[in-house]
Design a protein around this motif. Structure first.
Motif, short mmCIF file in Angstrom:
data_model
loop_
_atom_site.label_atom_id
_atom_site.label_comp_id
_atom_site.label_asym_id
_atom_site.label_seq_id
_atom_site.Cartn_x
_atom_site.Cartn_y
_atom_site.Cartn_z
N GLU A 116 23.08 -2.21 17.03
CA GLU A 116 23.04 -2.51 18.46
C GLU A 116 22.81 -1.25 19.29
O GLU A 116 22.29 -1.32 20.41
N SER A 117 23.19 -0.10 18.75
CA SER A 117 22.95 1.19 19.41
C SER A 117 22.76 2.24 18.32
O SER A 117 23.03 1.99 17.14
N ALA A 118 22.30 3.41 18.71
CA ALA A 118 22.03 4.47 17.73
C ALA A 118 23.33 4.91 17.05
O ALA A 118 24.41 4.91 17.64
N ALA A 119 23.21 5.27 15.79
CA ALA A 119 24.34 5.77 15.00
C ALA A 119 23.98 7.11 14.41
O ALA A 119 22.81 7.53 14.41
N ASP A 120 24.97 7.82 13.91
CA ASP A 120 24.68 9.09 13.24
C ASP A 120 25.02 9.06 11.75
O ASP A 120 24.73 10.01 11.03
N GLN A 121 25.62 7.97 11.31
CA GLN A 121 25.87 7.79 9.88
C GLN A 121 26.23 6.33 9.62
O GLN A 121 26.63 5.59 10.51
N GLY A 122 26.04 5.91 8.37
CA GLY A 122 26.38 4.54 8.02
C GLY A 122 25.96 4.22 6.60
O GLY A 122 25.28 5.02 5.93
N GLY A 145 18.11 -1.14 16.55
CA GLY A 145 17.10 -2.11 16.18
C GLY A 145 17.23 -2.58 14.75
O GLY A 145 18.25 -2.32 14.09
N GLU A 146 16.19 -3.24 14.25
CA GLU A 146 16.21 -3.79 12.89
C GLU A 146 15.45 -2.87 11.92
O GLU A 146 14.41 -2.33 12.26
N GLY A 175 29.77 9.34 15.71
CA GLY A 175 30.97 10.15 15.83
C GLY A 175 32.13 9.41 15.19
O GLY A 175 32.03 8.97 14.03
N GLU A 176 33.19 9.16 15.94
CA GLU A 176 34.33 8.39 15.42
C GLU A 176 34.30 6.94 15.90
O GLU A 176 35.20 6.17 15.56
N GLU A 177 33.28 6.61 16.68
CA GLU A 177 33.17 5.25 17.22
C GLU A 177 32.37 4.35 16.27
O GLU A 177 31.34 4.77 15.73
N THR A 178 32.86 3.14 16.08
CA THR A 178 32.14 2.16 15.26
C THR A 178 30.97 1.58 16.05
O THR A 178 31.10 1.21 17.21
N VAL A 179 29.82 1.52 15.40
CA VAL A 179 28.62 0.95 16.01
C VAL A 179 28.49 -0.51 15.55
O VAL A 179 28.58 -0.80 14.36
N SER A 180 28.29 -1.40 16.50
CA SER A 180 28.11 -2.81 16.16
C SER A 180 26.85 -2.98 15.34
O SER A 180 25.76 -2.53 15.73
N ALA A 181 26.98 -3.62 14.17
CA ALA A 181 25.84 -3.76 13.26
C ALA A 181 25.97 -5.06 12.47
O ALA A 181 27.08 -5.55 12.24
N ARG A 182 24.83 -5.60 12.05
CA ARG A 182 24.81 -6.81 11.24
C ARG A 182 23.85 -6.62 10.08
O ARG A 182 22.79 -6.03 10.22
#
Length: 221
Positions: A116-122, A145-146, A175-182
């Motif tokens: 749903e928004s940019a992330a820096d790791q996952g 994005g997808e 960072g330390e915030e969880t990014v909404s992802a599916r």
């Protein structure tokens, strides 16, 4: 004698309405009772006009409620038919579903994820029916994005996994915030399974509800 006959006639109409096998009185039964009431009223003491007007208003409201109920039933049937036609039109198309459960059948398939928004790791991972993580990949595209990749059914050690049911999951952070992802599964619709629980889209990656479909993608060879 006439009053007895009138009372019997009224009682007969009421009995007929109440013993007709229906769980509730309908508008026809209500109208029948009103007519019998008028036919059998005492000429020396006729029904109160105000009360009769109120009964007519009740009958009008009852009839409108029945009409609304019929319209809703027709609308529900039309909606179900439209959904079925929509499902049938997807045969042969590639769909993207947001369902976490999928099936592997010895053929490479398209797995993906949506941020749903940019992330820096996952990490994107696959778990087997026992809940054990059997394959995982660090997210290489961290933009919103997808994003998709082809999975050949091998685990983290390169071993071929058996055909069966699996679960797709994803964890992403900024960072330390969880990014909404599916997690996403892309597959081609092979057929439609129509049953009482709703139409199911049959694909090589399992069966999915129409509500699970995120969108339809252009067919790829």
């Amino acid at each position: 004698m006439s009053s007895v006959t009138s009372a019997n006639s009224s009682n007969s109409a009421l009995t007929s309405a109440l013993t007709s096998g229906k769980s509730a009185l309908g508008k026809d039964d209500f109208l029948l009772l009103m007519v019998e009431q008028l036919k059998n009223q005492d000429p020396m003491n006729p029904a109160d006009a105000t009360e009769f007007t109120a009964q007519l208003a009740q009958f009008s409201s009852l009839e409108q409620l029945f009409n609304i109920n019929d319209s809703l039933d027709n609308l529900s049937g039309s909606t179900a038919e439209m959904q079925r036609l929509s499902a049938l039109s997807m045969i042969g198309s590639d769909i993207v579903t947001q369902a976490s459960n999928f099936s592997y059948s010895d053929e490479p398939l398209q797995l993906g994820y949506k941020l749903e928004s940019a992330a820096d790791q996952g990490v994107l991972y696959v778990r087997d029916a026992s809940g054990m993580t059997v394959a995982s990949w660090p997210l290489t595209d961290l933009t919103a994005g997808e994003h998709f990749m082809t999975w050949d059914g091998r685990d983290d050690l390169g071993n071929q996994l058996p055909a069966g049911d699996y679960t797709l999951g994803i964890s992403a952070f900024s960072g330390e915030e969880t990014v909404s992802a599916r997690g996403l599964v892309q597959s081609r619709v092979l057929g439609i399974d129509m049953d009482s629980s709703g139409d199911l889209l049959v694909t090589a990656s399992g069966t999915f509800k129409l509500a699970d479909v995120s969108h339809v993608r252009q067919q790829s060879n």
